[in-house]
Write an enzyme that holds these catalytic residues in place. Structure first.
Site, PDB file in Angstrom:
ATOM      1  N   SER A 169      56.391  17.897  18.625  1.00 55.57           N
ATOM      2  CA  SER A 169      56.890  17.972  17.244  1.00 55.57           C
ATOM      3  C   SER A 169      55.804  18.328  16.232  1.00 55.57           C
ATOM      4  CB  SER A 169      57.555  16.646  16.851  1.00 55.57           C
ATOM      5  OG  SER A 169      56.634  15.593  16.975  1.00 55.57           O
ATOM      6  N   ARG A 170      54.531  18.226  16.640  1.00 61.26           N
ATOM      7  CA  ARG A 170      53.473  18.590  15.686  1.00 61.26           C
ATOM      8  C   ARG A 170      52.206  19.012  16.439  1.00 61.26           C
ATOM      9  NH1 ARG A 170      51.810  12.420  13.931  1.00 61.26           N
ATOM     10  NH2 ARG A 170      49.994  12.343  15.284  1.00 61.26           N
ATOM     11  N   ALA A 208      37.747   8.145  28.951  1.00 61.92           N
ATOM     12  CA  ALA A 208      38.124   7.763  30.326  1.00 61.92           C
ATOM     13  C   ALA A 208      39.482   8.358  30.687  1.00 61.92           C
ATOM     14  CB  ALA A 208      38.153   6.237  30.452  1.00 61.92           C
ATOM     15  N   TYR A 255      39.593   6.803  25.293  1.00 60.02           N
ATOM     16  CA  TYR A 255      40.086   8.191  25.251  1.00 60.02           C
ATOM     17  C   TYR A 255      39.330   9.062  26.257  1.00 60.02           C
ATOM     18  CZ  TYR A 255      41.376  12.685  23.078  1.00 60.02           C
ATOM     19  OH  TYR A 255      41.845  13.958  22.841  1.00 60.02           O
ATOM     20  N   LYS A 280      40.855  11.089  29.517  1.00 61.64           N
ATOM     21  CA  LYS A 280      40.800  12.544  29.654  1.00 61.64           C
ATOM     22  C   LYS A 280      40.015  12.963  30.898  1.00 61.64           C
ATOM     23  CE  LYS A 280      43.275  13.646  26.040  1.00 61.64           C
ATOM     24  NZ  LYS A 280      44.579  14.320  26.199  1.00 61.64           N
TER      25      LYS A 280
HETATM   26  P1  NAD Z   1      48.762  14.973  17.321  1.00 62.27           P
HETATM   27  O1  NAD Z   1      48.466  13.540  17.074  1.00 62.27           O
HETATM   28  O2  NAD Z   1      48.868  15.900  16.177  1.00 62.27           O
HETATM   29  O3  NAD Z   1      50.061  15.130  18.223  1.00 62.27           O
HETATM   30  C1  NAD Z   1      50.224  14.372  19.388  1.00 62.27           C
HETATM   31  C2  NAD Z   1      51.673  14.382  19.784  1.00 62.27           C
HETATM   32  O4  NAD Z   1      51.860  13.506  20.911  1.00 62.27           O
HETATM   33  C3  NAD Z   1      52.587  13.886  18.681  1.00 62.27           C
HETATM   34  O5  NAD Z   1      53.710  14.730  18.610  1.00 62.27           O
HETATM   35  C4  NAD Z   1      52.982  12.499  19.167  1.00 62.27           C
HETATM   36  O6  NAD Z   1      54.236  12.083  18.704  1.00 62.27           O
HETATM   37  C5  NAD Z   1      52.987  12.690  20.663  1.00 62.27           C
HETATM   38  N1  NAD Z   1      52.907  11.420  21.369  1.00 62.27           N
HETATM   39  C6  NAD Z   1      51.927  10.487  21.263  1.00 62.27           C
HETATM   40  N2  NAD Z   1      52.224   9.428  22.035  1.00 62.27           N
HETATM   41  C7  NAD Z   1      53.385   9.706  22.649  1.00 62.27           C
HETATM   42  C8  NAD Z   1      54.209   9.016  23.565  1.00 62.27           C
HETATM   43  N3  NAD Z   1      53.895   7.800  24.040  1.00 62.27           N
HETATM   44  N4  NAD Z   1      55.357   9.602  23.985  1.00 62.27           N
HETATM   45  C9  NAD Z   1      55.703  10.811  23.526  1.00 62.27           C
HETATM   46  N5  NAD Z   1      54.959  11.525  22.667  1.00 62.27           N
HETATM   47  C10 NAD Z   1      53.834  10.966  22.230  1.00 62.27           C
HETATM   48  O7  NAD Z   1      47.623  15.462  18.325  1.00 62.27           O
HETATM   49  P2  NAD Z   1      47.087  16.904  18.729  1.00 62.27           P
HETATM   50  O8  NAD Z   1      45.784  17.061  18.083  1.00 62.27           O
HETATM   51  O9  NAD Z   1      48.114  17.948  18.569  1.00 62.27           O
HETATM   52  O10 NAD Z   1      46.777  16.640  20.274  1.00 62.27           O
HETATM   53  C11 NAD Z   1      47.543  17.171  21.342  1.00 62.27           C
HETATM   54  C12 NAD Z   1      46.778  16.962  22.626  1.00 62.27           C
HETATM   55  O11 NAD Z   1      45.518  17.626  22.542  1.00 62.27           O
HETATM   56  C13 NAD Z   1      46.465  15.496  22.929  1.00 62.27           C
HETATM   57  O12 NAD Z   1      46.577  15.260  24.308  1.00 62.27           O
HETATM   58  C14 NAD Z   1      45.025  15.346  22.494  1.00 62.27           C
HETATM   59  O13 NAD Z   1      44.373  14.307  23.162  1.00 62.27           O
HETATM   60  C15 NAD Z   1      44.476  16.716  22.838  1.00 62.27           C
HETATM   61  N6  NAD Z   1      43.264  17.049  22.080  1.00 62.27           N
HETATM   62  C16 NAD Z   1      43.280  17.172  20.719  1.00 62.27           C
HETATM   63  C17 NAD Z   1      42.102  17.468  20.035  1.00 62.27           C
HETATM   64  C18 NAD Z   1      42.039  17.625  18.535  1.00 62.27           C
HETATM   65  O14 NAD Z   1      40.918  17.810  18.000  1.00 62.27           O
HETATM   66  N7  NAD Z   1      43.130  17.604  17.814  1.00 62.27           N
HETATM   67  C19 NAD Z   1      40.914  17.615  20.753  1.00 62.27           C
HETATM   68  C20 NAD Z   1      40.933  17.463  22.129  1.00 62.27           C
HETATM   69  C21 NAD Z   1      42.111  17.193  22.782  1.00 62.27           C
END
Ligand code: NAD
Length: 248
Positions: A15-16, A158, A156, A160
């Site tokens: 969703s985001r 651990a 986090y 990943k």
């Molecule tokens: P975000 O917080 O914007 O979005 C995360 C999404 O996961 C949200 O839609 C949230 O509702 C959903 N979510 C969380 N817990 C949930 C659950 N229990 N059940 C169902 N949905 C759930 O984060 P993002 O930055 O878009 O991150 C997406 C992925 O990329 C994640 O796995 C994050 O660890 C990884 N990541 C992000 C970054 C960054 O800098 N943004 C860096 C490295 C890795």
């Protein structure tokens, strides 16, 4: 015709942020797309409306990745709606940052259950239909934190690092069934998740990135979709870093 024409794609946490970009780019490549969200119905409806406005099928499914029965129901709904499932993007994830010595056990558990547990639950549920199809693509979202120490991210990091190990193990097991399993490890990407760290230490972190800027969600999503496409038929068990040259 797009690179994913007719494929059925499931994105967790769509969703985001990066997940939403994956949903939108997969739809633009001709896929039928479903995504899960946990609680934010308004954001899910906005994503669905944006995709449907382009004339592409899109299914929003409320499912908490830590709850096996909800995961099962979501995967079943995708298979019922699309008749198959070609691509799983394990994107849902959370952070609960705190120095290890002060970390609440609940915050340890929540991060491991969501990031690693959710990835396991969805992977196991899609494996069955993908094995029957003798084809499938699974892409897991890791992080630079998996390989680079960072203060306050023991849970986090651990989760990943475990996702990367899980990716390799699954790649070996599922290769004979025609299923590839890969991971993408983003650096610092401009989403809600990274807002606090960018506002507290943005300038210092930018200095550690060769390209001197944060990444955008679509720059990660493009690599995820490459791994889902026919351009990546001979890649499995790999982790692709999308981090602008972080700490090179
Ligand atoms: P975000 O917080 O914007 O979005 C995360 C999404 O996961 C949200 O839609 C949230 O509702 C959903 N979510 C969380 N817990 C949930 C659950 N229990 N059940 C169902 N949905 C759930 O984060 P993002 O930055 O878009 O991150 C997406 C992925 O990329 C994640 O796995 C994050 O660890 C990884 N990541 C992000 C970054 C960054 O800098 N943004 C860096 C490295 C890795």
């Amino acid at each position: 015709m797009g690179r994913l024409a007719g494929r059925a794609v499931l994105v967790t946490g769509g969703s985001r942020g990066i997940g939403r970009s994956c949903v939108e780019l997969a739809a633009a490549e001709g896929a039928r797309v479903a995504f899960t969200y946990r609680a934010n119905t308004a954001a899910a409806e906005a994503t669905t409306a944006a995709v449907r406005a382009t004339g592409v099928e899109c299914l929003a499914l409320q499912a908490d990745g830590t709850d096996r029965s909800q995961v099962q129901a979501a995967v079943q709904a995708v298979v019922e709606a699309f008749d198959r499932i070609d691509v799983l993007i394990n994107n849902a994830g959370i952070i609960r940052d705190q120095l290890m010595v002060a970390m609440e056990p609940d915050d340890w558990d929540a991060v491991l259950a969501t990031n690693l547990g959710g990835t396991f639950h969805f992977t196991q549920e899609v494996a069955q239909p993908m094995m029957l199809q003798k084809a499938g693509r699974i892409i897991n979202l890791s992080s630079a934190a998996a390989t680079q120490g960072g203060r306050g991210q023991a849970n986090y990091a651990a989760s990943k690092a475990a996702i990367e190990a899980f990716t390799r193990a699954c790649a070996v097991e599922l290769a004979p069934k025609g299923i590839t399993v890969n991971a993408v490890a983003p650096g610092l990407i401009e989403t809600d998740m990274s807002r606090e760290v960018r506002s507290l230490a943005g300038d210092r972190i930018r200095e550690e990135i060769a390209l001197r800027r944060f990444g955008m969600p679509e720059e990660v999503a493009r690599v995820v979709l490459f791994l889902a496409s026919d351009e990546a038929t001979y890649i499995t068990g790999q982790v692709i870093h999308v981090d602008g040259g972080l700490r090179l």
